[in-house]
Motif scaffolding. Structure first.
Motif, mmCIF file in Angstrom:
data_model
loop_
_atom_site.group_PDB
_atom_site.id
_atom_site.type_symbol
_atom_site.label_atom_id
_atom_site.label_comp_id
_atom_site.label_asym_id
_atom_site.label_seq_id
_atom_site.Cartn_x
_atom_site.Cartn_y
_atom_site.Cartn_z
ATOM 1 N N UNK A 1 -0.936 -4.700 0.210
ATOM 2 C CA UNK A 1 0.365 -4.829 0.503
ATOM 3 C C UNK A 1 0.999 -4.155 -0.438
ATOM 4 N N UNK A 2 2.152 -3.266 -0.009
ATOM 5 C CA UNK A 2 2.933 -2.506 -0.888
ATOM 6 C C UNK A 2 4.497 -2.603 -0.720
ATOM 7 N N UNK A 3 5.276 -2.902 -1.580
ATOM 8 C CA UNK A 3 6.845 -3.034 -1.740
ATOM 9 C C UNK A 3 7.413 -2.242 -2.779
ATOM 10 N N UNK A 51 10.625 4.584 5.825
ATOM 11 C CA UNK A 51 11.208 3.282 6.268
ATOM 12 C C UNK A 51 11.457 2.244 5.002
ATOM 13 N N UNK A 52 10.365 2.021 4.269
ATOM 14 C CA UNK A 52 10.120 1.211 3.286
ATOM 15 C C UNK A 52 11.227 1.888 2.372
ATOM 16 N N UNK A 99 8.326 -4.654 3.453
ATOM 17 C CA UNK A 99 6.960 -4.717 3.216
ATOM 18 C C UNK A 99 6.028 -3.825 3.998
ATOM 19 N N UNK A 100 5.134 -3.162 3.455
ATOM 20 C CA UNK A 100 4.206 -2.510 4.245
ATOM 21 C C UNK A 100 2.920 -3.154 3.895
ATOM 22 N N UNK A 101 2.224 -3.424 5.298
ATOM 23 C CA UNK A 101 0.946 -4.090 4.928
ATOM 24 C C UNK A 101 -0.075 -3.185 5.489
ATOM 25 N N UNK A 140 6.778 1.439 -6.923
ATOM 26 C CA UNK A 140 6.569 0.395 -6.032
ATOM 27 C C UNK A 140 5.406 -0.635 -6.757
ATOM 28 N N UNK A 141 5.283 -1.817 -6.046
ATOM 29 C CA UNK A 141 4.440 -2.879 -6.373
ATOM 30 C C UNK A 141 3.277 -2.913 -5.416
ATOM 31 N N UNK A 142 2.055 -2.806 -6.006
ATOM 32 C CA UNK A 142 0.788 -3.103 -4.876
ATOM 33 C C UNK A 142 0.343 -4.692 -5.152
#
Length: 329
Positions: A125-127, A182-183, A190-192, A211-213
């Motif tokens: 998961x990345x945000x 888009x993020x 969130x991208x999963x 980013x946070x992984x």
């Protein structure tokens, strides 16, 4: 050491050329081939296009990677022969064989055969760091989550995993590069990702923004492993510049697949090109560090193409049961 490595590479290349020459009778080989990959910006596209070009060059045959919807569509394309080769994960492969592939419900895609092991697909998961999200529990209700292309491994399994963990979300689909944009633009929260690491789209995001992984907790990891056909996996700290330590994850094995009707000598030659020189494969994508002959036993789902089974039996000491080879009983 450099001289030794150079000699080994030369020997591997000579072996591949010799193997190809040994199959000089190519009368029944196709004049060209395509490899079904996935969307641009994902690992499948980089990895698949890379080995397709390598095979085309070594065997002197026209071939290349093709953008597709990922593992589910690749199973369908290879089964029908619309693509000679493709790539899939064990979960979608099992569903396709059972006739539950959403692309063609009820059709048992038994004409897609295992060819060689690729790598494990971690679920991650990345945000954006600015979101303040540092754990799965932090994901707010109604979060807009990008799950990759429709029908991909990520889109098939990650929404179910999120639901299993109690996350409330809006489901979004698209290619990995597009979802990364888009993020960054604030259109997604969130991208999963379910893709071999490093995921090109994540590496690109790291260069452009913070980013946070997000890793799973031990409890979340165990919960997912009990509910889905995945195994324990750690994303190594050196995979991304963002990571300061290994990140806890789960993964699913990927395999290259071939249309079962392809000539055995052709598939055997293709497997030899890919499996005989791992350094060249790693240069294509770091995920190929797991593209090793000894990982043949990670396929417990699909029947093997006879040409591939012959290569692994003769070169990797594989003991493949007759009923796991297409056409044998």
């Amino acid at each position: 050491m450099q001289k030794c490595a150079g000699v080994m590479a030369a020997v591997a290349l000579t072996t591949t050329v010799a193997f190809a020459d040994a199959h000089a009778d190519k009368s029944d080989w196709p004049s060209s081939f395509t490899v079904g990959t996935a969307s641009q910006g994902g690992t499948y596209f980089a990895y698949g296009s890379g080995w397709a070009n390598l095979v085309a060059e070594e065997l002197e045959i026209s071939g290349g990677g093709e953008v597709t919807g990922g593992p589910m569509q690749n199973m369908a394309l290879v089964h029908t022969g619309d693509a000679a080769f493709g790539m899939t994960t064990m979960g979608p492969a099992a569903e396709s064989l059972n006739g539950t592939n959403p692309i063609a419900p009820g059709l048992q895609m038994t004409n897609a055969c295992a060819m060689f092991p690729m790598y494990q697909t971690p679920f991650s998961v990345t945000v954006l760091s600015s979101s303040g999200i540092t754990s799965i529990a932090d994901i707010p209700a109604g979060a807009r989550i990008g799950f990759g292309p429709a029908g991909s491994t990520s889109d098939t399994y990650f929404p179910r995993m999120m639901e299993e963990l109690g996350v409330d979300f809006e489901r979004r689909n698209g290619g990995w590069s597009d979802l990364g944009g888009q993020l960054q633009d604030g259109l997604l929260d969130v991208i999963a990702f379910a893709a071999g690491v490093p995921v090109p789209a994540v590496s690109q995001l790291e260069v452009q923004t913070d980013v946070n992984i997000i890793e799973f907790t031990e409890e979340e990891q165990m919960q997912i492993m009990e509910a889905f056909p995945v195994s324990q996996f750690n994303i190594a700290a050196d995979t991304y510049t963002t990571l300061e330590a290994d990140a806890r994850s789960v993964s699913m094995w990927n395999f290259a697949i071939a249309n079962c009707d392809l000539p055995a000598s052709f598939v055997e030659a293709v497997v030899d090109v890919v499996m005989s020189d791992n350094e060249r494969m790693v240069n294509i994508h770091r995920a190929a560090r797991s593209t090793l002959p000894e990982n043949w036993d990670k396929n417990t789902v699909m029947k093997w193409h006879p040409g591939a089974a012959k290569w692994f039996t003769e070169n990797a000491g594989a003991t493949i049961a007759a009923d796991m080879i297409h056409g044998d009983m």
